[in-house]
Design a protein around this motif. Sequence first.
Motif, PDB file in Angstrom:
ATOM      1  N   MET A  21       0.813  -1.219   0.000  1.00 55.34           N
ATOM      2  CA  MET A  21       0.000   0.000   0.000  1.00 55.34           C
ATOM      3  C   MET A  21       0.852   1.277   0.000  1.00 55.34           C
ATOM      4  O   MET A  21       0.487   2.275   0.575  1.00 55.34           O
ATOM      5  CB  MET A  21      -0.979   0.014   1.183  1.00 55.34           C
ATOM      6  CG  MET A  21      -2.031  -1.075   1.133  1.00 55.34           C
ATOM      7  SD  MET A  21      -3.040  -1.022  -0.364  1.00 55.34           S
ATOM      8  CE  MET A  21      -3.983   0.465  -0.080  1.00 55.34           C
TER       9      MET A  21
ATOM     10  N   ARG B  62      -0.206   4.678  -5.035  1.00 54.05           N
ATOM     11  CA  ARG B  62      -1.558   5.181  -5.221  1.00 54.05           C
ATOM     12  C   ARG B  62      -1.909   5.045  -6.696  1.00 54.05           C
ATOM     13  O   ARG B  62      -1.034   5.101  -7.557  1.00 54.05           O
ATOM     14  CB  ARG B  62      -1.676   6.652  -4.793  1.00 54.05           C
ATOM     15  CG  ARG B  62      -1.322   6.909  -3.333  1.00 54.05           C
ATOM     16  CD  ARG B  62      -2.449   6.429  -2.415  1.00 54.05           C
ATOM     17  NE  ARG B  62      -2.138   6.637  -1.023  1.00 54.05           N
ATOM     18  CZ  ARG B  62      -1.724   5.693  -0.195  1.00 54.05           C
ATOM     19  NH1 ARG B  62      -1.546   4.466  -0.612  1.00 54.05           N
ATOM     20  NH2 ARG B  62      -1.488   5.961   1.078  1.00 54.05           N
TER      21      ARG B  62
ATOM     22  N   ARG C 232      -4.427   6.588  -9.763  1.00 54.50           N
ATOM     23  CA  ARG C 232      -5.295   7.689 -10.165  1.00 54.50           C
ATOM     24  C   ARG C 232      -5.654   7.522 -11.637  1.00 54.50           C
ATOM     25  O   ARG C 232      -4.917   6.875 -12.398  1.00 54.50           O
ATOM     26  CB  ARG C 232      -4.622   9.038  -9.919  1.00 54.50           C
ATOM     27  CG  ARG C 232      -3.409   9.299 -10.788  1.00 54.50           C
ATOM     28  CD  ARG C 232      -2.965  10.754 -10.703  1.00 54.50           C
ATOM     29  NE  ARG C 232      -1.733  10.990 -11.439  1.00 54.50           N
ATOM     30  CZ  ARG C 232      -1.681  11.198 -12.755  1.00 54.50           C
ATOM     31  NH1 ARG C 232      -2.778  11.157 -13.501  1.00 54.50           N
ATOM     32  NH2 ARG C 232      -0.506  11.434 -13.334  1.00 54.50           N
TER      33      ARG C 232
ATOM     34  N   LYS D   7       3.856   7.088  -6.731  1.00 57.89           N
ATOM     35  CA  LYS D   7       4.517   6.825  -5.454  1.00 57.89           C
ATOM     36  C   LYS D   7       5.144   8.132  -4.981  1.00 57.89           C
ATOM     37  O   LYS D   7       5.889   8.758  -5.732  1.00 57.89           O
ATOM     38  CB  LYS D   7       5.584   5.737  -5.605  1.00 57.89           C
ATOM     39  CG  LYS D   7       6.217   5.347  -4.286  1.00 57.89           C
ATOM     40  CD  LYS D   7       7.067   4.098  -4.420  1.00 57.89           C
ATOM     41  CE  LYS D   7       7.592   3.685  -3.047  1.00 57.89           C
ATOM     42  NZ  LYS D   7       8.292   2.401  -3.095  1.00 57.89           N
TER      43      LYS D   7
END
Length: 196
Positions: A52, A55, A57, A109
């Motif tokens: 995790m 991210r 998008r 990242k």
Amino acid sequence: MTIGRVWRDAMQGERMSHSKAMATTNNAAVCPPDAIQVLQLFMHNSLVLFFMTVRIRPVEHIDYDWLLDLHHTVYRELIIKEFGYWDDDEELGLFLEAWETKKIDIITKHGNSVGMFIIEKRNDYLWLDEIQIDPQYQNQGIGTEVIAQLILRARKLELPLRLRVLHANQGAYRLYQKLGFRQISCAAHHNVMELS
């Protein structure tokens, strides 16, 4: 035959060759790992996986130039190794087809764009159409983390996850095997793999 035609034919033939491959595959029950087991496997092997840390998008218009450069950087050496040549016009055509017709997600990242992927829901499986990681961010577990997230998504949908990998990309093939994918069909230039 052009590279573009090979890829398009592969996509059409992938469905037909899957059933044929399944008929010849060992029918022994295999229980592939879930994403948590994948994480444990990597920790057990002393490979650092910061789960995790990336991210996702949606793609934006400002990503166009970066994505085109990423496509060429990631694929040039592999395409030459697999097909024996690189054609700028053909590769631009393949890139534009994906840009105009597919849902592209950007991997970030620490606020930096580090890669992209395209995932599609088919009738009875999820298809990882593409995943590209910027070479300067490779070998940091980013691709593994994204695939682990996609494995979780497939599990929630109760669908297998499939992808294809060029024969020339042996590093990716070995990684997918470690993650629990198995080969379900083989074409002239790529293997189709599945985690169910």
